[in-house]
Design a protein around this motif. Sequence first.
Motif, PDB file in Angstrom:
ATOM      1  N   SER A   8      -4.039   6.702  -7.119  1.00 18.41           N
ATOM      2  CA  SER A   8      -5.002   5.786  -7.931  1.00 18.41           C
ATOM      3  C   SER A   8      -6.140   6.693  -8.304  1.00 18.41           C
ATOM      4  O   SER A   8      -6.719   7.697  -7.586  1.00 18.41           O
ATOM      5  CB  SER A   8      -5.318   4.487  -7.126  1.00 18.41           C
ATOM      6  N   LEU A  30      -1.731  -5.164  -7.872  1.00 26.64           N
ATOM      7  CA  LEU A  30      -2.725  -4.336  -8.515  1.00 26.64           C
ATOM      8  C   LEU A  30      -2.222  -4.420 -10.045  1.00 26.64           C
ATOM      9  O   LEU A  30      -1.202  -4.491 -10.525  1.00 26.64           O
ATOM     10  CB  LEU A  30      -2.072  -2.978  -8.044  1.00 26.64           C
ATOM     11  N   ASN A  70      -3.489  -1.770  -0.516  1.00 27.99           N
ATOM     12  CA  ASN A  70      -4.007  -2.860  -1.292  1.00 27.99           C
ATOM     13  C   ASN A  70      -5.157  -3.723  -0.652  1.00 27.99           C
ATOM     14  O   ASN A  70      -4.962  -4.079   0.410  1.00 27.99           O
ATOM     15  CB  ASN A  70      -3.135  -3.759  -2.014  1.00 27.99           C
TER      16      ASN A  70
END
Length: 266
Positions: free
Chosen positions: A99, A45, A38
């Motif tokens: 992602s 997130l 992150n």
Amino acid sequence: MDDILTEVPPPSRFFQDDLNNFAPPSPPLPSLFLLLSNPKPIEPLRPSLLVVAISSPSLHLFHHLSDKTLIGSLILPEIPFSGNHIQPSVYDKSCNIYSIDEDNEQVILVSIQCSVPAERSLLVAKLLLGDKIVPERVLILDSLQSQNFRGRLSTDETLSFKLETSSERKSRDEGYGGSPLLKGLDYYPSGSVVDGLAAALLGSCQMKNIKGALCVSWPEYGTEVISLLSSLLHQNVLLGPTLEFCTESNNGDGYLNRIKDLELYT
């Protein structure tokens, strides 16, 4: 004279539960944890959509999804890393987190490539929907288990059903909150049940008032199921037209090889 061979023995001085007191307790299972890359570790997130792939067809699709980025893993310490590849593979026993950025919105994909024990399902759901990942909506993709379905199932028939949280159904009925996750899909028949990780995730969404939906598909393996899920994902605007599923067969594709093996015996 009494027959000692056939005489009913006297009752034990201990109950069965008391006998277990003399056995050493089972060692506690190690804790689960998330590893995330992150960029803002202090902040969680906040994806617009969290997709959790549990079924083999959905795992196959997301493994071949272009333009995805590996951002972390869910670690189950009881599952060994031996035999896993350096790069993500369909043969690995792992829980990878990816992602993708689509239309300036972040979508997180979680591929559950190992069997999660029932006693660990609630902990896994708590981690995926905890302090580190706070999604706006959640989509769960799992296979329909014949023992949980009230009705007859044929391997020649491709089926899919949905279950929703109350907040997801309310947003659909009232016409706000974006496009429905699984529009046009029939609801799971009454009397049928869902268990395991999928049930734990959907239950956590309900408790946290998150818009969530579960899609169960049948059969567990088959190219028809892959086509069905791919169509559902694109029709429901979950993945934009710029993202493609590269599902061409190759020697390293364990799922398609499994399908070929099953077709030899059906």
